[in-house]
Design a protein around this motif. Structure first.
Motif, PDB file in Angstrom:
ATOM      1  N   LEU A 155      33.062  28.920 105.277  1.00 54.19           N
ATOM      2  CA  LEU A 155      34.059  28.011 104.444  1.00 54.19           C
ATOM      3  C   LEU A 155      35.359  28.982 104.686  1.00 54.19           C
ATOM      4  N   VAL A 156      36.382  27.983 105.106  1.00 57.79           N
ATOM      5  CA  VAL A 156      37.833  28.664 105.599  1.00 57.79           C
ATOM      6  C   VAL A 156      38.806  27.786 104.632  1.00 57.79           C
ATOM      7  N   LEU A 157      39.484  28.482 103.844  1.00 62.88           N
ATOM      8  CA  LEU A 157      40.394  27.760 103.053  1.00 62.88           C
ATOM      9  C   LEU A 157      41.776  28.584 103.246  1.00 62.88           C
ATOM     10  N   SER A 158      42.734  27.475 103.349  1.00 57.57           N
ATOM     11  CA  SER A 158      44.172  28.123 103.630  1.00 57.57           C
ATOM     12  C   SER A 158      45.020  27.646 102.372  1.00 57.57           C
ATOM     13  N   LEU A 159      45.513  28.595 101.467  1.00 58.10           N
ATOM     14  CA  LEU A 159      46.360  28.207 100.436  1.00 58.10           C
ATOM     15  C   LEU A 159      47.644  28.582 100.629  1.00 58.10           C
ATOM     16  N   HIS A 160      48.462  27.502 100.142  1.00 56.02           N
ATOM     17  CA  HIS A 160      50.131  27.823 100.609  1.00 56.02           C
ATOM     18  C   HIS A 160      50.830  27.262  99.252  1.00 56.02           C
ATOM     19  N   GLY A 161      51.882  27.790  99.020  1.00 57.00           N
ATOM     20  CA  GLY A 161      52.734  27.661  98.047  1.00 57.00           C
ATOM     21  C   GLY A 161      53.902  28.651  97.525  1.00 57.00           C
ATOM     22  N   TRP A 162      54.796  28.351  96.717  1.00 56.56           N
ATOM     23  CA  TRP A 162      55.481  29.220  96.075  1.00 56.56           C
ATOM     24  C   TRP A 162      54.746  30.619  95.535  1.00 56.56           C
ATOM     25  N   THR A 163      55.240  31.639  95.786  1.00 62.49           N
ATOM     26  CA  THR A 163      54.913  33.062  94.901  1.00 62.49           C
ATOM     27  C   THR A 163      54.688  32.677  93.563  1.00 62.49           C
ATOM     28  N   GLY A 164      53.561  32.795  92.817  1.00 63.09           N
ATOM     29  CA  GLY A 164      53.186  32.842  91.431  1.00 63.09           C
ATOM     30  C   GLY A 164      52.687  31.458  91.046  1.00 63.09           C
ATOM     31  N   THR A 165      52.357  30.374  91.975  1.00 64.46           N
ATOM     32  CA  THR A 165      51.878  29.198  91.674  1.00 64.46           C
ATOM     33  C   THR A 165      50.448  28.997  91.570  1.00 64.46           C
ATOM     34  N   GLY A 166      49.730  30.223  91.731  1.00 67.65           N
ATOM     35  CA  GLY A 166      48.223  29.997  91.388  1.00 67.65           C
ATOM     36  C   GLY A 166      47.307  30.479  92.621  1.00 67.65           C
ATOM     37  N   LYS A 167      47.790  30.960  93.691  1.00 69.39           N
ATOM     38  CA  LYS A 167      47.026  31.307  94.813  1.00 69.39           C
ATOM     39  C   LYS A 167      46.004  32.350  94.586  1.00 69.39           C
ATOM     40  N   ASN A 168      46.379  33.532  94.122  1.00 71.95           N
ATOM     41  CA  ASN A 168      45.562  34.664  94.063  1.00 71.95           C
ATOM     42  C   ASN A 168      44.786  34.149  92.890  1.00 71.95           C
TER      43      ASN A 168
ATOM     44  N   PHE B  72      49.859  24.305  96.880  1.00 72.70           N
ATOM     45  CA  PHE B  72      50.219  24.317  95.541  1.00 72.70           C
ATOM     46  C   PHE B  72      51.476  23.976  95.195  1.00 72.70           C
ATOM     47  N   LEU B  73      51.751  23.231  94.156  1.00 74.90           N
ATOM     48  CA  LEU B  73      53.097  22.661  93.883  1.00 74.90           C
ATOM     49  C   LEU B  73      53.849  23.626  93.051  1.00 74.90           C
ATOM     50  N   PRO B  74      55.064  23.566  93.066  1.00 75.43           N
ATOM     51  CA  PRO B  74      55.925  24.456  92.110  1.00 75.43           C
ATOM     52  C   PRO B  74      55.760  24.047  90.725  1.00 75.43           C
ATOM     53  N   LEU B  75      55.761  24.998  89.902  1.00 72.19           N
ATOM     54  CA  LEU B  75      55.787  24.778  88.535  1.00 72.19           C
ATOM     55  C   LEU B  75      56.834  24.118  87.943  1.00 72.19           C
ATOM     56  N   GLU B  76      56.520  23.371  87.056  1.00 78.64           N
ATOM     57  CA  GLU B  76      57.742  22.476  85.982  1.00 78.64           C
ATOM     58  C   GLU B  76      57.783  23.206  84.580  1.00 78.64           C
ATOM     59  N   TYR B  77      58.489  22.941  83.886  1.00 81.78           N
ATOM     60  CA  TYR B  77      58.949  23.678  82.674  1.00 81.78           C
ATOM     61  C   TYR B  77      57.666  23.335  81.964  1.00 81.78           C
ATOM     62  N   LYS B  78      57.160  22.299  81.652  1.00 82.68           N
ATOM     63  CA  LYS B  78      55.869  22.133  80.845  1.00 82.68           C
ATOM     64  C   LYS B  78      54.819  22.993  81.144  1.00 82.68           C
ATOM     65  N   HIS B  79      54.586  23.407  82.385  1.00 81.84           N
ATOM     66  CA  HIS B  79      53.461  24.130  83.171  1.00 81.84           C
ATOM     67  C   HIS B  79      53.931  25.351  82.619  1.00 81.84           C
ATOM     68  N   VAL B  80      55.031  26.056  82.658  1.00 77.69           N
ATOM     69  CA  VAL B  80      55.377  27.219  82.174  1.00 77.69           C
ATOM     70  C   VAL B  80      55.176  27.664  80.686  1.00 77.69           C
ATOM     71  N   VAL B  81      55.427  26.707  79.993  1.00 82.46           N
ATOM     72  CA  VAL B  81      55.066  26.445  78.619  1.00 82.46           C
ATOM     73  C   VAL B  81      53.448  26.620  78.392  1.00 82.46           C
ATOM     74  N   GLN B  82      52.641  26.019  79.308  1.00 83.14           N
ATOM     75  CA  GLN B  82      51.011  25.799  79.130  1.00 83.14           C
ATOM     76  C   GLN B  82      50.490  27.241  79.447  1.00 83.14           C
ATOM     77  N   CYS B  83      51.264  28.123  80.455  1.00 86.13           N
ATOM     78  CA  CYS B  83      50.787  29.373  80.785  1.00 86.13           C
ATOM     79  C   CYS B  83      50.950  30.183  79.564  1.00 86.13           C
ATOM     80  N   ALA B  84      52.209  30.167  79.051  1.00 89.08           N
ATOM     81  CA  ALA B  84      52.481  31.134  77.980  1.00 89.08           C
ATOM     82  C   ALA B  84      51.394  30.906  76.691  1.00 89.08           C
ATOM     83  N   MET B  85      51.297  29.709  76.325  1.00 87.96           N
ATOM     84  CA  MET B  85      50.416  29.238  75.375  1.00 87.96           C
ATOM     85  C   MET B  85      48.948  30.044  75.527  1.00 87.96           C
ATOM     86  N   ALA B  86      48.371  29.466  76.852  1.00 87.78           N
ATOM     87  CA  ALA B  86      46.987  29.980  77.224  1.00 87.78           C
ATOM     88  C   ALA B  86      46.864  31.432  77.053  1.00 87.78           C
ATOM     89  N   GLU B  87      48.093  32.232  77.730  1.00 90.08           N
ATOM     90  CA  GLU B  87      48.012  33.742  77.539  1.00 90.08           C
ATOM     91  C   GLU B  87      47.851  34.017  76.108  1.00 90.08           C
TER      92      GLU B  87
END
Length: 366
Positions: free
Chosen positions: A132-145, A305-320
Motif C-alpha cells: 500500500l502506497v499513500l502520498s499525503l499532501h497539504g499545508w503543515t499542521g493539517t493532519g498528515k503526521n 489535506f485541506l487548509p483548516l478554517e476557524y471552526k476546525h481550529v476551535v474543534q481542535c482546541a475543544m478536543a484537546e
C-alpha cells in the motif's frame, strides 16, 4: 581408609568387636588396594572442580512456573513480552481507525474517506498484489503526521513505538545531496532488512518536499507488482509519503469554492487529484519530481489535506481540552483560534497552522 582410621583410634577398637583385629586389618588392606586401583572414585561422590561436576548442558530447556498456569520455556516468556511479527502484536483495528478519523481529524472529509477506504481494503486483502502506497499532501499542521500515527496505532500494539514502524525525515536522514548514491544503497538495505524481519512493516517518509530528487526512485522495485524480490515479499508492507508539495493547488481549489459560495464539503477528490499529482510530479524541489513511482502509477492514492478554517481550529482546541480531562470551554477555544489565525478578523478564511500548534499553545490558556 575408614577402617584404618578406626583402628588407630583406641577408643573405637572396642566398638567394632567381635570383629577381630586381624580381620579388620585384612579389610583395610583390601580397601586400600581397591582405592589405589581406582584413584578417581572419590570424585564421583564428592563435588570438586572437575568436568564430572561442572558442564553446560545445551539440550536442557529451562522452565519457569508462571502464575500456576504451568511451565513455560524461557524462550516463550521472552517472546510473550518482546514484540514480534505476529498477530499478538500486529492486528488491524478497523473500528478504532474509523472512530479516530471521525472524532479526532477535523476539516478533512476527503482525506478521512480515502484513508478509511485504502487501509481497510488493503488490510482485508489476504493476498495483496503490491504494498500500500499513500502520498499525503497539504499545508503543515493539517493532519498528515496525525493520520500516519492513527494508522500505526490501529495496526501495531506499540503504535508509533513499534519496532516495525520506521520514520525517515529528509533533512535528518538524507541531508547532503553529494551523498545521494550512498543514501540510495542504505535505503534499499534498510527496507529489505526490515521487511525480511517483518513483512507487515510500515515506512513513513516525512518532508518529501525536501528530499533530493531521484533518491526515492531507489525503492521503486519494492513498491512494484512483484511476488518476491530475492526471496522477500514486500506486498504486505505500507509506505506513506508526507509532503507540503501540492499544498498551493489544494489551497487554491478550497479558496475557489469559498469564493463561489460553495461549501467545502462539496470538494471531491476528482476536483484535486489531477492538479495535485501534476504539481507534485513537476515540482523540481520535491522528492517526487519526475519520479517513476508516479510515472508507473505505483502511488495508490494521493491524499489532499485541506487548509483548516476557524471552526476546525476551535474543534481542535475543544478536543484537546477533553483529552486532558479539562472541562471544554468554548470561550477559551475561541480565544486560541483568534490568536493563532493568520488572517485579520474580516478575512478569516483559513488557518496557516494546525492542531499540533493549537495543542502546544493551549497551555497558555488553561
Amino acid at each position: 581408609m575408614v577402617l584404618l582410621w578406626m583402628l588407630v583410634c583406641s577408643g573405637l577398637t572396642e566398638a567394632i568387636e567381635p570383629i577381630s583385629t586381624s580381620i579388620a586389618v585384612g579389610m583395610a588392606a583390601a580397601l586400600t588396594g581397591f582405592l589405589a586401583s581406582y584413584p578417581n572414585i572419590l570424585y564421583y561422590f564428592h563435588e570438586c572442580c572437575r568436568p564430572e561436576w561442572i558442564s553446560f548442558n545445551k539440550t536442557v530447556t529451562a522452565t519457569v512456573a508462571v502464575g500456576g498456569i504451568g511451565a513455560w520455556t524461557l524462550g516463550t516468556i521472552y517472546k510473550y513480552f518482546q514484540e514480534s511479527c505476529s498477530s499478538k502484536w500486529i492486528a488491524f483495528n478497523s473500528t478504532g481507525l474509523e472512530v479516530d478519523l471521525e472524532s479526532k481529524l477535523f476539516g478533512q472529509h476527503i482525506a478521512s474517506r480515502i484513508i478509511s477506504k485504502a487501509v481497510n481494503g488493503f488490510m482485508n486483502n489476504d493476498n495483496p498484489k503490491k504494498p500500500l502506497v499513500l502520498s499525503l499532501h497539504g499545508w503543515t499542521g493539517t493532519g498528515k503526521n496525525f493520520v500516519s500515527k492513527m494508522i500505526a496505532e490501529n495496526l501495531y500494539k506499540e503504535g508509533m513505538h513499534s519496532s516495525f514502524v520506521h520514520v525517515f525525515t529528509s533533512e535528518l536522514h538524507f541531508p547532503h545531496a553529494s551523498h545521494i548514491e550512498t543514501y540510495k544503497s542504505q535505503l534499499q538495505q534498510w527496507i529489505k532488512g526490515n521487511v525480511t524481519n517483518c513483512g507487515q512493516s510500515m515506512f513513513i517518509f516525512d518532508e518529501m518536499d525536501k528530499m533530493h530528487p531521484g533518491l526515492i526512485d531507489s525503492i521503486k522495485p519494492y513498491l512494484d507488482y512483484y511476488d518476491k524480490l530475492d526471496g522477500v515479499s514486500y506486498r504486505k508492507a505500507i509506505f506513506i509519503f508526507l509532503s507540503n508539495a501540492g499544498g498551493e493547488s489544494i489551497i487554491q481549489t478550497a479558496l475557489d469554492f469559498w469564493k463561489a459560495g460553495r461549501d467545502r464539503e462539496e470538494i471531491e477528490l476528482s476536483d484535486l487529484e489531477t492538479a495535485l499529482s501534476l504539481s507534485v510530479f513537476n515540482n523540481k524541489k520535491s522528492g517526487l519530481w519526475h519520479t517513476s513511482l508516479i510515472d508507473k502509477n505505483l502511488v495508490d492514492f494521493f491524499v489532499p489535506f485541506l487548509p483548516l478554517e476557524y471552526k476546525h481550529v476551535v474543534q481542535c482546541a475543544m478536543a484537546e481540552m477533553d483529552a486532558r480531562d479539562i472541562e471544554a470551554d468554548a470561550s477559551i477555544a475561541d480565544q486560541v483560534a483568534r490568536d493563532i489565525l493568520y488572517f485579520p478578523k474580516s478575512e478569516r478564511v483559513f488557518s496557516v497552522t494546525g492542531c499540533k500548534t493549537i495543542i502546544s499553545k493551549l497551555d497558555y490558556y488553561v
